[in-house]
Design a protein around this motif. Structure first.
Motif, short mmCIF file in Angstrom:
data_model
loop_
_atom_site.label_atom_id
_atom_site.label_comp_id
_atom_site.label_asym_id
_atom_site.label_seq_id
_atom_site.Cartn_x
_atom_site.Cartn_y
_atom_site.Cartn_z
N HIS A 88 -1.44 21.18 -9.07
CA HIS A 88 -2.12 20.16 -8.27
C HIS A 88 -1.16 19.76 -7.17
CE1 HIS A 88 0.39 17.53 -10.74
NE2 HIS A 88 0.21 16.61 -9.82
N ALA A 89 -1.69 19.33 -6.07
CA ALA A 89 -0.84 19.08 -4.92
C ALA A 89 -0.29 17.66 -4.88
CB ALA A 89 -1.59 19.39 -3.63
N ALA B 199 -4.95 22.83 -1.95
CA ALA B 199 -5.25 22.00 -0.77
C ALA B 199 -4.14 22.09 0.27
CB ALA B 199 -5.46 20.54 -1.18
N LEU B 200 -2.91 22.16 -0.20
CA LEU B 200 -1.75 22.22 0.70
C LEU B 200 -1.02 23.54 0.49
CD1 LEU B 200 -0.49 18.58 0.08
CD2 LEU B 200 -1.75 19.41 2.09
N SER B 201 -0.69 24.21 1.57
CA SER B 201 -0.01 25.50 1.45
C SER B 201 1.51 25.34 1.36
CB SER B 201 -0.38 26.40 2.62
OG SER B 201 0.00 25.80 3.84
N SER B 202 2.02 24.15 1.66
CA SER B 202 3.45 23.90 1.58
C SER B 202 3.68 22.41 1.36
CB SER B 202 4.16 24.36 2.86
OG SER B 202 3.69 23.61 3.97
N ALA B 203 4.92 22.04 1.05
CA ALA B 203 5.25 20.62 0.87
C ALA B 203 4.90 19.87 2.16
CB ALA B 203 6.72 20.46 0.54
N THR B 204 4.17 18.78 2.02
CA THR B 204 3.68 18.04 3.17
C THR B 204 3.83 16.55 2.91
OG1 THR B 204 2.04 19.77 3.57
CG2 THR B 204 1.67 17.66 4.66
N THR B 205 4.40 15.83 3.85
CA THR B 205 4.47 14.38 3.73
C THR B 205 3.14 13.80 4.22
OG1 THR B 205 6.86 14.36 4.08
CG2 THR B 205 5.69 12.28 4.47
N ILE B 206 2.52 13.02 3.35
CA ILE B 206 1.22 12.43 3.62
C ILE B 206 1.39 10.93 3.75
CG2 ILE B 206 -1.11 12.03 2.70
CD1 ILE B 206 -0.51 15.01 3.32
N THR B 207 0.76 10.32 4.75
CA THR B 207 0.74 8.86 4.83
C THR B 207 -0.70 8.37 4.87
OG1 THR B 207 0.88 8.82 7.25
CG2 THR B 207 2.96 8.68 6.05
N MET B 208 -0.90 7.23 4.23
CA MET B 208 -2.20 6.58 4.18
C MET B 208 -1.97 5.13 4.58
SD MET B 208 -4.59 5.87 0.83
CE MET B 208 -5.54 7.38 0.81
N THR B 209 -2.59 4.70 5.67
CA THR B 209 -2.44 3.34 6.17
C THR B 209 -3.81 2.67 6.12
OG1 THR B 209 -0.68 4.09 7.64
CG2 THR B 209 -1.64 1.92 8.09
N GLU B 210 -3.88 1.54 5.46
CA GLU B 210 -5.14 0.84 5.30
C GLU B 210 -5.52 0.08 6.57
OE1 GLU B 210 -4.98 -2.06 2.18
OE2 GLU B 210 -7.16 -2.10 1.97
N TYR B 211 -6.81 0.15 6.95
CA TYR B 211 -7.35 -0.72 8.00
C TYR B 211 -7.70 -2.02 7.29
CZ TYR B 211 -8.44 3.59 10.69
OH TYR B 211 -8.40 4.79 11.36
N MET B 212 -6.86 -3.01 7.37
CA MET B 212 -7.02 -4.24 6.61
C MET B 212 -8.40 -4.86 6.81
SD MET B 212 -4.28 -4.31 4.93
CE MET B 212 -4.41 -5.89 4.15
N PHE C 276 0.85 -1.17 0.00
CA PHE C 276 0.00 0.00 0.00
C PHE C 276 0.89 1.23 0.00
CE2 PHE C 276 -3.15 2.92 1.67
CZ PHE C 276 -4.25 2.54 0.93
N PRO C 277 0.56 2.24 -0.78
CA PRO C 277 1.46 3.40 -0.86
C PRO C 277 1.45 4.20 0.43
CG PRO C 277 -0.55 3.81 -2.10
CD PRO C 277 -0.60 2.38 -1.64
N GLU C 278 2.60 4.37 1.01
CA GLU C 278 2.74 5.22 2.18
C GLU C 278 3.82 6.25 1.90
OE1 GLU C 278 1.68 2.16 5.78
OE2 GLU C 278 3.40 3.45 5.91
N GLY C 279 3.72 7.37 2.54
CA GLY C 279 4.78 8.37 2.45
C GLY C 279 4.84 9.12 1.15
N SER C 280 3.78 9.05 0.33
CA SER C 280 3.76 9.80 -0.91
C SER C 280 3.81 11.29 -0.57
CB SER C 280 2.49 9.46 -1.68
OG SER C 280 2.44 10.19 -2.87
N ARG C 281 4.55 12.04 -1.33
CA ARG C 281 4.69 13.47 -1.05
C ARG C 281 3.77 14.27 -1.96
NH1 ARG C 281 8.72 14.98 2.29
NH2 ARG C 281 10.25 13.40 2.72
N GLY C 282 3.10 15.26 -1.34
CA GLY C 282 2.31 16.22 -2.08
C GLY C 282 2.96 17.57 -1.93
N GLY C 283 2.48 18.54 -2.66
CA GLY C 283 3.03 19.89 -2.52
C GLY C 283 4.24 20.09 -3.38
N GLY C 284 5.23 20.78 -2.87
CA GLY C 284 6.43 21.06 -3.64
C GLY C 284 6.30 22.38 -4.37
N GLN C 285 7.28 22.67 -5.25
CA GLN C 285 7.26 23.91 -6.01
C GLN C 285 7.66 23.62 -7.44
OE1 GLN C 285 9.88 26.68 -4.10
NE2 GLN C 285 8.33 27.27 -2.63
N GLN C 286 7.15 24.46 -8.34
CA GLN C 286 7.60 24.41 -9.71
C GLN C 286 8.94 25.14 -9.78
OE1 GLN C 286 4.64 25.63 -12.57
NE2 GLN C 286 3.01 25.24 -11.08
#
Length: 124
Positions: free
Chosen positions: A19-20, A35-48, A1-11
């Motif tokens: 898009h974030a 949606a995000l005002s700055s680079a943010t590390t996002i994690t998504m953990t599945e409830y199996m 499952f994808p975890e730790g995908s990064r959103g945000g950043g700069q051109q």
């Protein structure tokens, strides 16, 4: 499952991207511009086996005009006997918010979420 995908950043010009970011899986989330005002590390953990996820960082909020769209898959989960499936926010196993939810393909639902925490597929 994808975890730790990064959103945000700069051109290259230093401006936020148009898009974030996206975490893509049968369950996933798409972040629109703003949606995000700055680079943010996002994690998504599945409830199996539950059709739910834990999104972090907890407490992260989003502007009403730029709420991310969360898609939850309930493939392989017995939802017989339930109608009106929705995406809901839960705290310690108790549903505290229910979101306007749309069908998002085969055995999947989507909703725009105002903040991060634990989300599940729920029904009546």
């Amino acid at each position: 499952f994808p975890e730790g995908s990064r959103g945000g950043g700069q051109q290259e010009n230093g401006e936020p991207p148009n898009h974030a970011g996206t975490i893509d899986h049968p369950t996933g989330i798409v972040f629109p511009a703003g949606a995000l005002s700055s680079a943010t590390t996002i994690t998504m953990t599945e409830y199996m086996g539950t059709g739910g996820v834990e999104m972090q960082p907890h407490g992260l909020t989003f502007p009403a005009a730029a709420r991310p769209e969360l898609t939850l898959s309930y493939a392989g989960i017995d939802v017989s006997g339930y109608s009106d499936l929705v995406i809901a926010y839960q705290v310690n196993g108790t549903i505290t918010e229910v979101y306007d939810t749309d069908e998002a393909g085969y055995e999947a639902l989507s909703a725009r979420v105002p903040h991060f925490s634990g989300f599940i597929v729920a029904g009546n």
